[in-house]
Design a protein around this motif. Structure first.
Motif, PDB file in Angstrom:
ATOM      1  N   GLY A 151       0.737  -1.124   0.087  1.00 51.00           N
ATOM      2  CA  GLY A 151       0.038   0.076   0.129  1.00 51.00           C
ATOM      3  C   GLY A 151       0.829   1.284  -0.040  1.00 51.00           C
ATOM      4  N   TYR A 152       0.226   2.549   0.357  1.00 49.31           N
ATOM      5  CA  TYR A 152       0.995   3.656   0.208  1.00 49.31           C
ATOM      6  C   TYR A 152       2.135   3.720   1.030  1.00 49.31           C
ATOM      7  N   ILE A 153       2.109   3.549   2.325  1.00 48.82           N
ATOM      8  CA  ILE A 153       3.139   3.564   3.368  1.00 48.82           C
ATOM      9  C   ILE A 153       4.304   2.511   2.719  1.00 48.82           C
ATOM     10  N   GLY A 154       3.789   0.941   2.537  1.00 52.58           N
ATOM     11  CA  GLY A 154       4.731   0.139   2.017  1.00 52.58           C
ATOM     12  C   GLY A 154       5.617   0.483   0.888  1.00 52.58           C
ATOM     13  N   ILE A 155       4.904   1.158  -0.048  1.00 50.32           N
ATOM     14  CA  ILE A 155       5.622   1.590  -1.387  1.00 50.32           C
ATOM     15  C   ILE A 155       6.979   2.596  -0.959  1.00 50.32           C
ATOM     16  N   ARG A 156       6.597   3.455  -0.003  1.00 51.72           N
ATOM     17  CA  ARG A 156       7.227   4.526   0.289  1.00 51.72           C
ATOM     18  C   ARG A 156       8.527   3.806   1.236  1.00 51.72           C
ATOM     19  N   VAL A 157       8.220   2.967   2.244  1.00 52.51           N
ATOM     20  CA  VAL A 157       9.265   2.305   2.709  1.00 52.51           C
ATOM     21  C   VAL A 157      10.141   1.437   1.938  1.00 52.51           C
ATOM     22  N   THR A 158       9.437   0.794   0.935  1.00 49.62           N
ATOM     23  CA  THR A 158      10.326   0.257  -0.213  1.00 49.62           C
ATOM     24  C   THR A 158      11.355   1.008  -0.840  1.00 49.62           C
ATOM     25  N   ALA A 159      10.716   2.280  -1.348  1.00 51.47           N
ATOM     26  CA  ALA A 159      11.445   3.252  -1.862  1.00 51.47           C
ATOM     27  C   ALA A 159      12.657   3.636  -1.265  1.00 51.47           C
ATOM     28  N   VAL A 160      12.496   3.909   0.419  1.00 53.67           N
ATOM     29  CA  VAL A 160      13.572   4.261   1.190  1.00 53.67           C
ATOM     30  C   VAL A 160      14.781   3.332   1.058  1.00 53.67           C
ATOM     31  N   MET A 161      14.379   1.788   0.999  1.00 47.97           N
ATOM     32  CA  MET A 161      15.418   0.764   1.036  1.00 47.97           C
ATOM     33  C   MET A 161      15.978   0.759  -0.200  1.00 47.97           C
ATOM     34  N   CYS A 162      15.194   0.994  -1.610  1.00 53.16           N
ATOM     35  CA  CYS A 162      15.921   0.979  -2.704  1.00 53.16           C
ATOM     36  C   CYS A 162      16.823   2.336  -2.977  1.00 53.16           C
ATOM     37  N   LEU A 163      16.413   3.406  -2.378  1.00 57.38           N
ATOM     38  CA  LEU A 163      17.306   4.500  -2.349  1.00 57.38           C
ATOM     39  C   LEU A 163      18.667   4.270  -1.583  1.00 57.38           C
ATOM     40  N   LEU A 164      18.464   3.270  -0.337  1.00 55.16           N
ATOM     41  CA  LEU A 164      19.994   3.113   0.277  1.00 55.16           C
ATOM     42  C   LEU A 164      20.581   1.892  -0.597  1.00 55.16           C
ATOM     43  N   ILE A 165      20.054   0.963  -1.160  1.00 59.10           N
ATOM     44  CA  ILE A 165      20.761   0.293  -2.219  1.00 59.10           C
ATOM     45  C   ILE A 165      21.468   1.200  -3.173  1.00 59.10           C
ATOM     46  N   ALA A 166      20.925   1.833  -3.796  1.00 59.66           N
ATOM     47  CA  ALA A 166      21.368   2.829  -4.945  1.00 59.66           C
ATOM     48  C   ALA A 166      22.622   3.426  -4.431  1.00 59.66           C
ATOM     49  N   LEU A 167      22.697   4.225  -3.089  1.00 60.75           N
ATOM     50  CA  LEU A 167      23.796   4.689  -2.644  1.00 60.75           C
ATOM     51  C   LEU A 167      24.777   3.761  -2.352  1.00 60.75           C
ATOM     52  N   ALA A 168      24.557   2.378  -2.153  1.00 60.42           N
ATOM     53  CA  ALA A 168      25.686   1.634  -1.717  1.00 60.42           C
ATOM     54  C   ALA A 168      26.390   0.993  -2.971  1.00 60.42           C
ATOM     55  N   MET A 169      25.467   1.193  -4.051  1.00 65.96           N
ATOM     56  CA  MET A 169      26.057   0.037  -5.431  1.00 65.96           C
ATOM     57  C   MET A 169      27.227   0.704  -6.025  1.00 65.96           C
ATOM     58  N   PRO A 170      27.890   1.945  -5.960  1.00 68.77           N
ATOM     59  CA  PRO A 170      28.983   2.120  -6.473  1.00 68.77           C
ATOM     60  C   PRO A 170      30.291   1.527  -6.023  1.00 68.77           C
ATOM     61  N   PRO A 171      30.192   1.368  -4.779  1.00 72.77           N
ATOM     62  CA  PRO A 171      31.372   0.726  -3.986  1.00 72.77           C
ATOM     63  C   PRO A 171      31.295  -0.894  -4.260  1.00 72.77           C
ATOM     64  N   MET A 172      29.854  -1.343  -4.342  1.00 70.44           N
ATOM     65  CA  MET A 172      29.792  -2.748  -4.480  1.00 70.44           C
ATOM     66  C   MET A 172      30.572  -3.251  -5.898  1.00 70.44           C
ATOM     67  N   GLU A 173      30.668  -2.414  -6.639  1.00 67.77           N
ATOM     68  CA  GLU A 173      31.350  -2.980  -7.986  1.00 67.77           C
ATOM     69  C   GLU A 173      32.934  -3.310  -7.669  1.00 67.77           C
ATOM     70  N   PHE A 174      33.473  -2.974  -6.552  1.00 68.88           N
ATOM     71  CA  PHE A 174      34.702  -3.579  -6.017  1.00 68.88           C
ATOM     72  C   PHE A 174      34.651  -4.735  -5.090  1.00 68.88           C
ATOM     73  N   ILE A 175      33.349  -5.227  -4.695  1.00 69.39           N
ATOM     74  CA  ILE A 175      33.044  -6.283  -3.682  1.00 69.39           C
ATOM     75  C   ILE A 175      32.491  -7.469  -4.594  1.00 69.39           C
ATOM     76  N   PRO A 176      33.286  -8.366  -4.746  1.00 68.26           N
ATOM     77  CA  PRO A 176      32.370  -9.517  -5.759  1.00 68.26           C
ATOM     78  C   PRO A 176      31.356  -9.913  -5.328  1.00 68.26           C
ATOM     79  N   PHE A 177      30.290 -10.002  -6.064  1.00 69.86           N
ATOM     80  CA  PHE A 177      28.902 -10.632  -5.852  1.00 69.86           C
ATOM     81  C   PHE A 177      28.004  -9.717  -5.157  1.00 69.86           C
ATOM     82  N   SER A 178      28.572  -8.639  -4.593  1.00 69.63           N
ATOM     83  CA  SER A 178      27.735  -7.818  -3.936  1.00 69.63           C
ATOM     84  C   SER A 178      26.717  -6.999  -4.700  1.00 69.63           C
ATOM     85  N   ALA A 179      27.002  -6.564  -5.836  1.00 68.57           N
ATOM     86  CA  ALA A 179      26.223  -6.053  -6.844  1.00 68.57           C
ATOM     87  C   ALA A 179      25.024  -6.729  -7.210  1.00 68.57           C
ATOM     88  N   ASN A 180      25.403  -7.987  -7.464  1.00 65.67           N
ATOM     89  CA  ASN A 180      24.379  -9.233  -7.593  1.00 65.67           C
ATOM     90  C   ASN A 180      23.290  -9.243  -6.538  1.00 65.67           C
TER      91      ASN A 180
END
Length: 197
Positions: A128-157
């Motif tokens: 629902g409305y709140i669930g989608i927003r909470v999910t968006a926050v988690m996705c935002l955190l993942i997006a911020l963490a993905m650049p350094p994940m390029e140097f850590i095997p399998f973390s980007a996967n």
């Protein structure tokens, strides 16, 4: 960016991406966004997963960061309440060869029907409305963490798979998939922290 009817499962999304821009030798981010639609968060997350997780594409230098930028921008705009997502030209113009793109889709298409068979409307209140927003926050955190994940095997996967669970959960209104996405996000961040510290 024009929109088409949103995919209701992974197989439909892959079929939509297969049929797009057949005459082109290269596929741009703009082509993909036009195909999956620029108004729905779930299909865009699934698209980012397909590109990030596929070995042929996801292992290309810079690709995880590129998809992180897409997820970051769409997540922020969802939290701001925008009805359609705006993406900058530098991101939309990025492209890869049609051959590599088709090979990646072929690789993922095989287990797609099996994945779709696992989906169902469960714990729908989480989508629902709140669930989608909470999910968006988690996705935002993942997006911020993905650049350094390029140097850590399998973390980007792992991050890509978490995005897929979020996308599948939102598309199918499956709270179980969202829960698994939250769990995998926690595991992935733990692995990244262990490798960084």
């Amino acid at each position: 960016m024009s929109d088409r009817q949103d995919a209701s499962n992974l197989t439909e999304l892959i079929n939509t991406m297969e049929q797009m821009a057949r005459e082109k030798t290269k596929v741009s981010v703009d082509d993909i966004v036009r195909a999956v639609g620029s108004r729905s968060f779930g299909p865009l997350l699934l698209m980012a997963w397909l590109i990030t997780l596929a070995p042929i594409i996801g292992d290309m230098p810079g690709m995880p960061t590129l998809m992180a930028a897409l997820v970051l921008l769409t997540s922020v705009q969802l939290l701001m309440g925008r009805e359609a997502f705006w993406l900058p030209k530098w991101l939309l113009n990025r492209s890869l060869s049609r051959t590599k793109f088709d090979k990646a889709l072929h690789y993922i298409k095989k287990p797609a029907k099996w994945v779709d068979s696992l989906l169902g409307v469960r714990l729908a209140w989480m989508t629902g409305y709140i669930g989608i927003r909470v999910t968006a926050v988690m996705c935002l955190l993942i997006a911020l963490a993905m650049p350094p994940m390029e140097f850590i095997p399998f973390s980007a996967n792992g991050a890509g798979l978490a995005l897929s669970l979020f996308g599948l959960g939102l598309v199918a209104r499956d709270g179980i998939m969202l829960s698994l996405g939250f769990l995998l996000t926690g595991v992935t961040f733990t692995v990244v922290l262990i490798n960084v510290l």
